[in-house]
Scaffold this motif. Structure first.
Motif, PDB file in Angstrom:
ATOM      1  N   GLU A  24       1.095  -1.315   0.124  1.00  0.00           N
ATOM      2  CA  GLU A  24       0.286  -0.074   0.026  1.00  0.00           C
ATOM      3  C   GLU A  24       0.851   1.456  -0.014  1.00  0.00           C
ATOM      4  OE1 GLU A  24      -3.024   0.322   3.078  1.00  0.00           O
ATOM      5  OE2 GLU A  24      -3.200  -2.152   3.028  1.00  0.00           O
ATOM      6  N   GLY A  25       0.442   2.347  -0.458  1.00  0.00           N
ATOM      7  CA  GLY A  25       1.105   3.462  -0.524  1.00  0.00           C
ATOM      8  C   GLY A  25       1.063   4.160   0.823  1.00  0.00           C
ATOM      9  N   ILE A  26       2.051   5.112   1.005  1.00  0.00           N
ATOM     10  CA  ILE A  26       2.202   5.849   2.504  1.00  0.00           C
ATOM     11  C   ILE A  26       2.110   7.259   2.147  1.00  0.00           C
ATOM     12  CG2 ILE A  26       3.949   6.234   4.198  1.00  0.00           C
ATOM     13  CD1 ILE A  26       4.542   3.198   4.288  1.00  0.00           C
ATOM     14  N   SER A  27       1.225   7.763   3.121  1.00  0.00           N
ATOM     15  CA  SER A  27       1.109   9.491   3.099  1.00  0.00           C
ATOM     16  C   SER A  27       1.819   9.634   4.519  1.00  0.00           C
ATOM     17  CB  SER A  27      -0.107  10.030   3.056  1.00  0.00           C
ATOM     18  OG  SER A  27       0.097  11.151   3.437  1.00  0.00           O
ATOM     19  N   PHE A  28       2.965  10.293   4.407  1.00  0.00           N
ATOM     20  CA  PHE A  28       3.629  10.750   5.818  1.00  0.00           C
ATOM     21  C   PHE A  28       2.772  11.541   6.483  1.00  0.00           C
ATOM     22  CE2 PHE A  28       6.878   8.830   3.627  1.00  0.00           C
ATOM     23  CZ  PHE A  28       7.421   7.873   4.363  1.00  0.00           C
ATOM     24  N   MET A  29       1.680  12.183   5.935  1.00  0.00           N
ATOM     25  CA  MET A  29       0.897  13.234   6.541  1.00  0.00           C
ATOM     26  C   MET A  29      -0.487  12.327   6.840  1.00  0.00           C
ATOM     27  SD  MET A  29       0.520  16.411   7.251  1.00  0.00           S
ATOM     28  CE  MET A  29      -0.470  17.653   7.633  1.00  0.00           C
ATOM     29  N   GLY A  30      -0.523  11.603   8.132  1.00  0.00           N
ATOM     30  CA  GLY A  30      -1.815  10.869   8.354  1.00  0.00           C
ATOM     31  C   GLY A  30      -1.459   9.359   8.604  1.00  0.00           C
ATOM     32  N   THR A  31      -0.621   8.712   7.917  1.00  0.00           N
ATOM     33  CA  THR A  31      -0.335   7.392   7.929  1.00  0.00           C
ATOM     34  C   THR A  31       0.601   6.986   9.083  1.00  0.00           C
ATOM     35  OG1 THR A  31      -0.400   7.056   5.624  1.00  0.00           O
ATOM     36  CG2 THR A  31       0.690   5.330   6.866  1.00  0.00           C
ATOM     37  N   VAL A  32       1.571   8.057   9.367  1.00  0.00           N
ATOM     38  CA  VAL A  32       2.601   7.756  10.339  1.00  0.00           C
ATOM     39  C   VAL A  32       2.509   8.887  11.571  1.00  0.00           C
ATOM     40  CG1 VAL A  32       5.164   7.444  10.795  1.00  0.00           C
ATOM     41  CG2 VAL A  32       4.243   6.985   8.617  1.00  0.00           C
ATOM     42  N   ASN A  33       2.613   8.306  12.755  1.00  0.00           N
ATOM     43  CA  ASN A  33       2.706   9.260  13.985  1.00  0.00           C
ATOM     44  C   ASN A  33       4.212   9.899  14.029  1.00  0.00           C
ATOM     45  OD1 ASN A  33       3.449  10.625  16.638  1.00  0.00           O
ATOM     46  ND2 ASN A  33       1.366   9.247  17.404  1.00  0.00           N
ATOM     47  N   LYS A  35       5.747  11.586  15.855  1.00  0.00           N
ATOM     48  CA  LYS A  35       6.386  11.649  17.358  1.00  0.00           C
ATOM     49  C   LYS A  35       7.038  10.269  17.829  1.00  0.00           C
ATOM     50  CE  LYS A  35       4.510  15.979  18.893  1.00  0.00           C
ATOM     51  NZ  LYS A  35       5.149  16.733  18.007  1.00  0.00           N
ATOM     52  N   THR A  36       6.295   9.105  17.157  1.00  0.00           N
ATOM     53  CA  THR A  36       6.544   7.976  17.759  1.00  0.00           C
ATOM     54  C   THR A  36       7.059   6.871  16.597  1.00  0.00           C
ATOM     55  OG1 THR A  36       4.426   6.892  17.055  1.00  0.00           O
ATOM     56  CG2 THR A  36       4.693   8.075  19.244  1.00  0.00           C
ATOM     57  N   GLY A  37       6.829   7.471  15.481  1.00  0.00           N
ATOM     58  CA  GLY A  37       7.399   6.585  14.296  1.00  0.00           C
ATOM     59  C   GLY A  37       6.495   5.495  14.094  1.00  0.00           C
ATOM     60  N   TYR A  38       5.268   5.322  14.763  1.00  0.00           N
ATOM     61  CA  TYR A  38       4.045   3.999  14.276  1.00  0.00           C
ATOM     62  C   TYR A  38       3.250   4.351  13.309  1.00  0.00           C
ATOM     63  CZ  TYR A  38       5.928   1.396  18.367  1.00  0.00           C
ATOM     64  OH  TYR A  38       6.700   0.550  19.307  1.00  0.00           O
ATOM     65  N   ILE A  39       2.784   3.355  12.367  1.00  0.00           N
ATOM     66  CA  ILE A  39       1.837   3.521  11.697  1.00  0.00           C
ATOM     67  C   ILE A  39       0.439   3.773  12.020  1.00  0.00           C
ATOM     68  CG2 ILE A  39       0.831   2.191   9.221  1.00  0.00           C
ATOM     69  CD1 ILE A  39       3.615   3.197   8.978  1.00  0.00           C
ATOM     70  N   ILE A  40      -0.300   4.653  12.031  1.00  0.00           N
ATOM     71  CA  ILE A  40      -1.528   4.781  12.772  1.00  0.00           C
ATOM     72  C   ILE A  40      -2.634   5.013  11.856  1.00  0.00           C
ATOM     73  CG2 ILE A  40      -0.296   6.222  14.806  1.00  0.00           C
ATOM     74  CD1 ILE A  40      -1.332   8.721  13.161  1.00  0.00           C
ATOM     75  N   GLU A  41      -2.500   4.876  10.327  1.00  0.00           N
ATOM     76  CA  GLU A  41      -3.691   4.748   9.611  1.00  0.00           C
ATOM     77  C   GLU A  41      -4.282   3.510   9.703  1.00  0.00           C
ATOM     78  OE1 GLU A  41      -4.501   4.596   4.648  1.00  0.00           O
ATOM     79  OE2 GLU A  41      -2.617   5.627   5.386  1.00  0.00           O
ATOM     80  N   ARG A  42      -5.881   3.775  10.156  1.00  0.00           N
ATOM     81  CA  ARG A  42      -6.773   2.519  10.253  1.00  0.00           C
ATOM     82  C   ARG A  42      -6.639   1.788   8.958  1.00  0.00           C
ATOM     83  NH1 ARG A  42      -8.886   0.793  14.353  1.00  0.00           N
ATOM     84  NH2 ARG A  42     -10.998   0.728  13.575  1.00  0.00           N
ATOM     85  N   LYS A  43      -6.495   0.322   9.180  1.00  0.00           N
ATOM     86  CA  LYS A  43      -6.682  -0.416   8.082  1.00  0.00           C
ATOM     87  C   LYS A  43      -5.668  -0.552   7.291  1.00  0.00           C
ATOM     88  CE  LYS A  43     -11.946  -0.820   8.367  1.00  0.00           C
ATOM     89  NZ  LYS A  43     -11.909  -1.512   9.786  1.00  0.00           N
ATOM     90  N   HIS A  44      -4.642   0.181   7.600  1.00  0.00           N
ATOM     91  CA  HIS A  44      -3.398   0.130   6.621  1.00  0.00           C
ATOM     92  C   HIS A  44      -2.848  -1.300   6.812  1.00  0.00           C
ATOM     93  CE1 HIS A  44       0.379   0.936   4.533  1.00  0.00           C
ATOM     94  NE2 HIS A  44      -0.001   2.119   3.958  1.00  0.00           N
ATOM     95  N   GLU A  45      -2.259  -1.823   5.776  1.00  0.00           N
ATOM     96  CA  GLU A  45      -1.585  -3.112   5.919  1.00  0.00           C
ATOM     97  C   GLU A  45      -0.462  -3.264   7.009  1.00  0.00           C
ATOM     98  OE1 GLU A  45       0.902  -6.260   2.848  1.00  0.00           O
ATOM     99  OE2 GLU A  45       0.666  -4.146   2.183  1.00  0.00           O
ATOM    100  N   ILE A  46       0.080  -2.132   7.323  1.00  0.00           N
ATOM    101  CA  ILE A  46       1.120  -2.259   8.595  1.00  0.00           C
ATOM    102  C   ILE A  46       0.686  -1.478   9.622  1.00  0.00           C
ATOM    103  CG2 ILE A  46       3.089  -3.227   6.905  1.00  0.00           C
ATOM    104  CD1 ILE A  46       4.047  -0.064   6.895  1.00  0.00           C
ATOM    105  N   GLU A  47      -0.422  -1.182   9.713  1.00  0.00           N
ATOM    106  CA  GLU A  47      -0.869  -0.532  11.010  1.00  0.00           C
ATOM    107  C   GLU A  47      -0.460  -1.155  12.305  1.00  0.00           C
ATOM    108  OE1 GLU A  47      -5.070   0.743  13.445  1.00  0.00           O
ATOM    109  OE2 GLU A  47      -5.168  -0.508  11.557  1.00  0.00           O
ATOM    110  N   GLY A  48       0.301   0.040  13.149  1.00  0.00           N
ATOM    111  CA  GLY A  48       0.509  -0.569  14.257  1.00  0.00           C
ATOM    112  C   GLY A  48       2.085  -0.812  14.374  1.00  0.00           C
TER     113      GLY A  48
END
Length: 135
Positions: A24-33, A35-48
């Motif tokens: 899946e594509g990644i938008s660093f505006m909304g996909t990644v936190n 401050k923490t570097g965690y994937i936060i986009e809901r239902k993204h393949e690598i969420e968490g």
């Protein structure tokens, strides 16, 4: 087993680390936190998943121009990936990688890399060496 892939240099540098791969594509505006570097986009393949020190492998970026600054922020906060490998580098990610001085390449067959593989990214010379994860 090792595999060497050719790549096109976008931002030079030599780094290594464990791969984290998504189709899946990644938008660093909304996909990644930023401050923490965690994937936060809901239902993204690598969420968490956490990007810290990883070689981030994905097809191409998506979304907002603010993503360039978010990628810069991730790297400067010490919570970003060590490098980026894309099929196609798009302008938002490229600009973010340039200002963050984050090694980045594209024109890579990312199907040859799996999450957990160890990657040596020589963006300066356009080479990606993949050491397959032991089963």
């Amino acid at each position: 087993m090792e595999k060497e892939l050719k790549a096109r240099k976008i931002v030079e540098g030599i780094v290594e680390g464990e791969a984290i791969v998504t189709k899946e594509g990644i938008s660093f505006m909304g996909t990644v936190n930023p401050k923490t570097g965690y994937i936060i986009e809901r239902k993204h393949e690598i969420e968490g998943e956490c990007l810290i020190g990883k070689i981030l492998v994905y097809p191409r970026g998506k979304g907002s121009t603010g993503g360039s600054y978010m990628l810069y922020d991730l790297v400067k906060n010490g919570v970003g990936p060590a490098g980026i490998i894309n099929i196609e580098g798009e302008s938002v990610t490229v600009i973010g990688a340039i200002i963050a001085e984050l090694p980045m390449v594209d024109k890579v067959d990312i199907n040859e890399i799996k999450t957990g593989d160890y990657v040596y990214l020589d963006a300066t010379n356009g080479k990606v060496k993949v050491v397959k994860k032991q089963k």
